[in-house]
Design a protein around this motif. Structure first.
Motif, PDB file in Angstrom:
ATOM      1  N   TYR A 109      -0.171  -4.249 -16.857  1.00  0.00           N
ATOM      2  CA  TYR A 109       1.178  -4.774 -16.784  1.00  0.00           C
ATOM      3  C   TYR A 109       1.688  -5.085 -18.183  1.00  0.00           C
ATOM      4  O   TYR A 109       0.918  -5.379 -19.093  1.00  0.00           O
ATOM      5  CB  TYR A 109       1.222  -6.074 -15.974  1.00  0.00           C
ATOM      6  CG  TYR A 109       0.930  -5.914 -14.510  1.00  0.00           C
ATOM      7  CD1 TYR A 109      -0.372  -5.912 -14.038  1.00  0.00           C
ATOM      8  CD2 TYR A 109       1.975  -5.783 -13.593  1.00  0.00           C
ATOM      9  CE1 TYR A 109      -0.638  -5.774 -12.691  1.00  0.00           C
ATOM     10  CE2 TYR A 109       1.716  -5.653 -12.237  1.00  0.00           C
ATOM     11  CZ  TYR A 109       0.413  -5.652 -11.801  1.00  0.00           C
ATOM     12  OH  TYR A 109       0.160  -5.519 -10.455  1.00  0.00           O
ATOM     13  N   GLY A 121       0.181   5.420  -0.587  1.00  0.00           N
ATOM     14  CA  GLY A 121      -0.733   6.499  -0.913  1.00  0.00           C
ATOM     15  C   GLY A 121      -2.149   6.032  -1.086  1.00  0.00           C
ATOM     16  O   GLY A 121      -2.907   6.616  -1.856  1.00  0.00           O
ATOM     17  N   GLN A 150      -6.187  -7.028  -1.775  1.00  0.00           N
ATOM     18  CA  GLN A 150      -5.123  -6.797  -2.738  1.00  0.00           C
ATOM     19  C   GLN A 150      -4.929  -7.937  -3.729  1.00  0.00           C
ATOM     20  O   GLN A 150      -4.038  -7.892  -4.555  1.00  0.00           O
ATOM     21  CB  GLN A 150      -3.786  -6.521  -2.037  1.00  0.00           C
ATOM     22  CG  GLN A 150      -3.818  -5.272  -1.159  1.00  0.00           C
ATOM     23  CD  GLN A 150      -2.503  -5.062  -0.440  1.00  0.00           C
ATOM     24  OE1 GLN A 150      -2.056  -5.903   0.324  1.00  0.00           O
ATOM     25  NE2 GLN A 150      -1.869  -3.949  -0.714  1.00  0.00           N
ATOM     26  N   LEU A 204      -1.741   2.050 -12.389  1.00  0.00           N
ATOM     27  CA  LEU A 204      -2.897   1.643 -11.591  1.00  0.00           C
ATOM     28  C   LEU A 204      -3.915   2.756 -11.643  1.00  0.00           C
ATOM     29  O   LEU A 204      -3.564   3.935 -11.473  1.00  0.00           O
ATOM     30  CB  LEU A 204      -2.480   1.373 -10.134  1.00  0.00           C
ATOM     31  CG  LEU A 204      -3.574   0.956  -9.151  1.00  0.00           C
ATOM     32  CD1 LEU A 204      -2.973   0.073  -8.050  1.00  0.00           C
ATOM     33  CD2 LEU A 204      -4.286   2.139  -8.512  1.00  0.00           C
ATOM     34  N   ARG A 253      -7.715   3.816 -10.026  1.00  0.00           N
ATOM     35  CA  ARG A 253      -8.678   3.459  -9.012  1.00  0.00           C
ATOM     36  C   ARG A 253     -10.089   3.554  -9.559  1.00  0.00           C
ATOM     37  O   ARG A 253     -10.338   4.224 -10.566  1.00  0.00           O
ATOM     38  CB  ARG A 253      -8.524   4.370  -7.802  1.00  0.00           C
ATOM     39  CG  ARG A 253      -7.274   4.128  -7.007  1.00  0.00           C
ATOM     40  CD  ARG A 253      -7.225   5.022  -5.788  1.00  0.00           C
ATOM     41  NE  ARG A 253      -6.189   6.011  -5.938  1.00  0.00           N
ATOM     42  CZ  ARG A 253      -5.902   6.929  -5.002  1.00  0.00           C
ATOM     43  NH1 ARG A 253      -6.594   6.963  -3.894  1.00  0.00           N
ATOM     44  NH2 ARG A 253      -4.920   7.769  -5.183  1.00  0.00           N
ATOM     45  N   ASN A 299     -11.998  -2.534  -7.076  1.00  0.00           N
ATOM     46  CA  ASN A 299     -11.368  -1.504  -6.268  1.00  0.00           C
ATOM     47  C   ASN A 299     -10.387  -0.703  -7.129  1.00  0.00           C
ATOM     48  O   ASN A 299     -10.319   0.521  -7.036  1.00  0.00           O
ATOM     49  CB  ASN A 299     -10.634  -2.154  -5.100  1.00  0.00           C
ATOM     50  CG  ASN A 299     -10.060  -1.143  -4.134  1.00  0.00           C
ATOM     51  OD1 ASN A 299     -10.583  -0.047  -4.006  1.00  0.00           O
ATOM     52  ND2 ASN A 299      -8.979  -1.496  -3.493  1.00  0.00           N
ATOM     53  N   ASN A 300      -9.644  -1.420  -7.938  1.00  0.00           N
ATOM     54  CA  ASN A 300      -8.743  -0.742  -8.866  1.00  0.00           C
ATOM     55  C   ASN A 300      -8.430  -1.680 -10.022  1.00  0.00           C
ATOM     56  O   ASN A 300      -8.745  -2.880  -9.979  1.00  0.00           O
ATOM     57  CB  ASN A 300      -7.452  -0.286  -8.175  1.00  0.00           C
ATOM     58  CG  ASN A 300      -6.622  -1.450  -7.647  1.00  0.00           C
ATOM     59  OD1 ASN A 300      -6.152  -2.286  -8.402  1.00  0.00           O
ATOM     60  ND2 ASN A 300      -6.442  -1.503  -6.335  1.00  0.00           N
ATOM     61  N   HIS A 359       4.963  -3.456 -13.826  1.00  0.00           N
ATOM     62  CA  HIS A 359       3.764  -2.679 -13.516  1.00  0.00           C
ATOM     63  C   HIS A 359       3.806  -1.369 -14.305  1.00  0.00           C
ATOM     64  O   HIS A 359       4.792  -0.628 -14.246  1.00  0.00           O
ATOM     65  CB  HIS A 359       3.704  -2.397 -12.024  1.00  0.00           C
ATOM     66  CG  HIS A 359       2.466  -1.690 -11.592  1.00  0.00           C
ATOM     67  ND1 HIS A 359       2.396  -0.320 -11.470  1.00  0.00           N
ATOM     68  CD2 HIS A 359       1.239  -2.152 -11.286  1.00  0.00           C
ATOM     69  CE1 HIS A 359       1.179   0.015 -11.086  1.00  0.00           C
ATOM     70  NE2 HIS A 359       0.460  -1.085 -10.966  1.00  0.00           N
ATOM     71  N   THR A 372      -3.140   3.304  -2.452  1.00  0.00           N
ATOM     72  CA  THR A 372      -3.352   2.367  -3.564  1.00  0.00           C
ATOM     73  C   THR A 372      -2.743   1.024  -3.217  1.00  0.00           C
ATOM     74  O   THR A 372      -1.957   0.900  -2.283  1.00  0.00           O
ATOM     75  CB  THR A 372      -2.711   2.887  -4.851  1.00  0.00           C
ATOM     76  OG1 THR A 372      -1.297   3.006  -4.654  1.00  0.00           O
ATOM     77  CG2 THR A 372      -3.271   4.249  -5.199  1.00  0.00           C
ATOM     78  N   ASP A 373      -3.092   0.035  -3.982  1.00  0.00           N
ATOM     79  CA  ASP A 373      -2.648  -1.334  -3.721  1.00  0.00           C
ATOM     80  C   ASP A 373      -1.903  -1.862  -4.920  1.00  0.00           C
ATOM     81  O   ASP A 373      -2.322  -2.813  -5.552  1.00  0.00           O
ATOM     82  CB  ASP A 373      -3.852  -2.226  -3.414  1.00  0.00           C
ATOM     83  CG  ASP A 373      -4.571  -1.781  -2.162  1.00  0.00           C
ATOM     84  OD1 ASP A 373      -5.803  -1.807  -2.136  1.00  0.00           O
ATOM     85  OD2 ASP A 373      -3.875  -1.386  -1.217  1.00  0.00           O
ATOM     86  N   THR A 374      -0.792  -1.245  -5.230  1.00  0.00           N
ATOM     87  CA  THR A 374       0.003  -1.684  -6.372  1.00  0.00           C
ATOM     88  C   THR A 374       0.614  -3.042  -6.084  1.00  0.00           C
ATOM     89  O   THR A 374       1.090  -3.309  -4.981  1.00  0.00           O
ATOM     90  CB  THR A 374       1.107  -0.666  -6.660  1.00  0.00           C
ATOM     91  OG1 THR A 374       0.499   0.581  -6.958  1.00  0.00           O
ATOM     92  CG2 THR A 374       1.955  -1.104  -7.834  1.00  0.00           C
ATOM     93  N   GLN A 377      -5.184  -2.532 -12.834  1.00  0.00           N
ATOM     94  CA  GLN A 377      -3.766  -2.302 -13.119  1.00  0.00           C
ATOM     95  C   GLN A 377      -3.428  -2.871 -14.489  1.00  0.00           C
ATOM     96  O   GLN A 377      -3.999  -3.883 -14.905  1.00  0.00           O
ATOM     97  CB  GLN A 377      -2.901  -2.969 -12.037  1.00  0.00           C
ATOM     98  CG  GLN A 377      -3.232  -2.449 -10.629  1.00  0.00           C
ATOM     99  CD  GLN A 377      -2.445  -3.132  -9.549  1.00  0.00           C
ATOM    100  OE1 GLN A 377      -1.223  -3.094  -9.547  1.00  0.00           O
ATOM    101  NE2 GLN A 377      -3.157  -3.733  -8.580  1.00  0.00           N
ATOM    102  N   ARG A 400       0.845  -1.189   0.000  1.00  0.00           N
ATOM    103  CA  ARG A 400       0.000   0.000   0.000  1.00  0.00           C
ATOM    104  C   ARG A 400       0.878   1.236   0.000  1.00  0.00           C
ATOM    105  O   ARG A 400       1.745   1.395   0.823  1.00  0.00           O
ATOM    106  CB  ARG A 400      -0.902   0.007   1.213  1.00  0.00           C
ATOM    107  CG  ARG A 400      -1.879  -1.129   1.180  1.00  0.00           C
ATOM    108  CD  ARG A 400      -3.111  -0.863   1.967  1.00  0.00           C
ATOM    109  NE  ARG A 400      -4.183  -1.730   1.482  1.00  0.00           N
ATOM    110  CZ  ARG A 400      -5.429  -1.619   1.854  1.00  0.00           C
ATOM    111  NH1 ARG A 400      -5.783  -0.661   2.675  1.00  0.00           N
ATOM    112  NH2 ARG A 400      -6.335  -2.435   1.381  1.00  0.00           N
TER     113      ARG A 400
END
Lengths: 116, 112
Positions: B35, A100, B98, B48, B50, B30-31, B45, A102-104, B33, A98
């Motif tokens: 790649y 900021g 996550q 991302l 949101r 939730n988000n 990566h 976000t869940d990169t 991403q 985590r």
């Protein structure tokens, strides 16, 4: 960001043997995951590696075949047991961090496994 | 089954052209991403976005997200030969701790 290393980078194994893959993260992370990528395919989640408790496996994957350890917040291992040629894949470790809000997710370079 | 479906499955363009890849997904997220994967190596990566964002930029990359249509797009402008790779979208569902689920991927070839 998080830098993830995996060992070994590749291996060729005989049917019926087992291989343990190591994953090391350069900083503490909340979540660690193991994925499999079969030739020419996308990534499939095997399990979530939980620190200090048993891993959480996805449908189609079982602990006897893919035992996982996570003794601390930066290290995990995946064992591929009693291997068959169908287990030939790239195995990737990832870590969720985590930052900021976000869940990169960051990925290791992968372990390319060939089973003869 | 895969959360995300990407199209096209394969895309071949000339260097300098723009490349657009699309990703559709099935449940609330939730988000999302994106790649890149070069020839069976690890994943890099890219970006991302949101669920409350609609567009994001990073260098030559532009990502959009339309939660009403459950879709996202990745635009690479002024493509280079080095952009040749497979591109995957990955979605994190609400309450998924996550955990992300990957789409089927788009294989991009940029011809010099």
């Amino acid at each position: 960001s998080a830098v993830i290393s995996q060992k070994p980078s590749r291996d060729i194994c005989q049917r019926g043997t087992s291989l343990t893959i190591q994953c090391q993260v350069d900083s503490q992370v909340t979540m660690m995951f193991w994925y499999r990528q079969q030739p020419g395919q996308s990534l499939t989640l095997i399990a979530t590696a939980n620190q200090g408790s048993e891993a959480t496996y996805e449908s189609g994957f079982v602990i006897d075949k893919f035992p996982i350890s996570r003794p601390n917040l930066t290290f995990s291992t995946l064992t591929v047991s009693n291997m068959s040629p169908e287990d030939s894949s790239i195995y990737l470790c990832s870590a969720g961090k985590r930052a900021g809000g976000t869940d990169t997710q960051y990925f290791g370079p992968g372990t390319r496994l060939t089973v003869l | 089954s895969q959360q995300g479906e990407e199209d096209p499955q394969a895309l071949s363009i000339q260097e300098g052209e723009n490349a657009t890849m699309n990703c559709s997904y099935k449940t609330s997220i939730n988000n999302l991403q994106w790649y890149r994967q070069n020839s069976g190596r690890g994943l890099v990566h890219l970006i991302l976005i949101r669920s409350n964002e609609r567009e994001k930029h990073s260098g030559r990359l532009r990502v959009t997200l339309d939660t009403s249509k459950k879709s996202s797009s990745l635009l690479i402008t002024a493509s280079r030969a080095a952009d040749t790779a497979s591109y995957f979208c990955a979605t994190a569902v609400i309450g998924g701790y996550q955990k992300v689920t990957f789409g089927t991927g788009t294989k991009l070839q940029v011809i010099p």
